[in-house]
Design a protein around this motif. Sequence first.
Motif, PDB file in Angstrom:
ATOM      1  N   LEU A  33       0.833  -1.200   0.000  1.00 24.11           N
ATOM      2  CA  LEU A  33       0.000   0.000   0.000  1.00 24.11           C
ATOM      3  C   LEU A  33       0.875   1.260   0.000  1.00 24.11           C
ATOM      4  N   VAL A  34       1.952   1.253   0.769  1.00 27.08           N
ATOM      5  CA  VAL A  34       2.881   2.390   0.788  1.00 27.08           C
ATOM      6  C   VAL A  34       3.461   2.601  -0.605  1.00 27.08           C
ATOM      7  N   ALA A  76       4.017   5.795  -5.352  1.00 32.76           N
ATOM      8  CA  ALA A  76       4.169   5.855  -6.810  1.00 32.76           C
ATOM      9  C   ALA A  76       3.087   6.738  -7.421  1.00 32.76           C
ATOM     10  N   THR A  77       1.878   6.641  -6.911  1.00 26.41           N
ATOM     11  CA  THR A  77       0.797   7.479  -7.400  1.00 26.41           C
ATOM     12  C   THR A  77       1.078   8.943  -7.093  1.00 26.41           C
ATOM     13  N   CYS A 120       1.612  11.989  -9.786  1.00 30.36           N
ATOM     14  CA  CYS A 120       0.823  13.219  -9.712  1.00 30.36           C
ATOM     15  C   CYS A 120       1.722  14.450  -9.658  1.00 30.36           C
ATOM     16  N   LEU A 121       2.868  14.336  -8.987  1.00 33.28           N
ATOM     17  CA  LEU A 121       3.824  15.450  -9.004  1.00 33.28           C
ATOM     18  C   LEU A 121       4.301  15.731 -10.425  1.00 33.28           C
ATOM     19  N   PHE A 163       0.829  10.920  -1.238  1.00 31.11           N
ATOM     20  CA  PHE A 163       1.916  10.878  -0.251  1.00 31.11           C
ATOM     21  C   PHE A 163       1.376  10.778   1.170  1.00 31.11           C
ATOM     22  N   GLY A 164       0.245  11.419   1.434  1.00 32.59           N
ATOM     23  CA  GLY A 164      -0.358  11.310   2.761  1.00 32.59           C
ATOM     24  C   GLY A 164      -0.825   9.900   3.056  1.00 32.59           C
ATOM     25  N   MET A 165      -1.413   9.256   2.064  1.00 29.74           N
ATOM     26  CA  MET A 165      -1.855   7.876   2.237  1.00 29.74           C
ATOM     27  C   MET A 165      -0.652   6.955   2.419  1.00 29.74           C
ATOM     28  N   ALA A 166       0.432   7.219   1.687  1.00 24.19           N
ATOM     29  CA  ALA A 166       1.643   6.397   1.843  1.00 24.19           C
ATOM     30  C   ALA A 166       2.199   6.529   3.256  1.00 24.19           C
ATOM     31  N   ALA A 167       2.211   7.749   3.767  1.00 23.04           N
ATOM     32  CA  ALA A 167       2.739   7.959   5.123  1.00 23.04           C
ATOM     33  C   ALA A 167       1.850   7.287   6.169  1.00 23.04           C
ATOM     34  N   MET A 168       0.539   7.346   5.991  1.00 15.43           N
ATOM     35  CA  MET A 168      -0.371   6.737   6.961  1.00 15.43           C
ATOM     36  C   MET A 168      -0.342   5.216   6.906  1.00 15.43           C
TER      37      MET A 168
END
Length: 190
Positions: free
Chosen positions: A11-12, A17-18, A22-23, A45-50
């Motif tokens: 998931l991270v 990667a998504t 997007c960047l 990036f927020g979802m990756a961190a969470m």
Amino acid sequence: MHGPASSGWLLVALCAATGAYCLLRMRSSVGEQRRAAGGEALMGFGMAAMAVPAAVFTPPPWAWPACAVVFGAAAVQALWTGRGSPHHLHHSVGAGAMAYMAVAMAASPGREHGHGGVGIPALTGLLLLYFAGYVLVTGVRLVPVAAAPERSAATGAGSPGVPGWGDRPELVLACRLSMGIAMVAMLLTM
């Protein structure tokens, strides 16, 4: 390898990667595309961190309230700038869901990723239904259809040009689909 840590790392990787894609989309020549890509990069990036497994990194106590504030502000900003646009409304729901999960993580006794169990079941269920529906609709939109015959460039009636890879609608949909799937996975752990 088959435990929750491996799915957390997948998931991270998906979310990071998504976010990175997007960047890159923020370099688009289309203004609306750049603005949407910025919000989607924040979400990725927020979802990756969470999603980082708690066995690897336990965030400090201030991290979850900070995430709630950042994503709450992003939800309000998407509502304000969208003013009725379905895509901006979706951004607002997504950012609101991230703020909700951050609040639930801050309120959980162990404060571990994916073990909240504190959330409001009705709200979690509504968000799950919304994102599951979004994933299905977006997935259907990615199914290829028969292409219309292109007109000859010699007649001057052809398309003005091929969009850059960052502006390709199928890649944008795939990016949004992967974030929707990740949101479903994260909500299932609530």
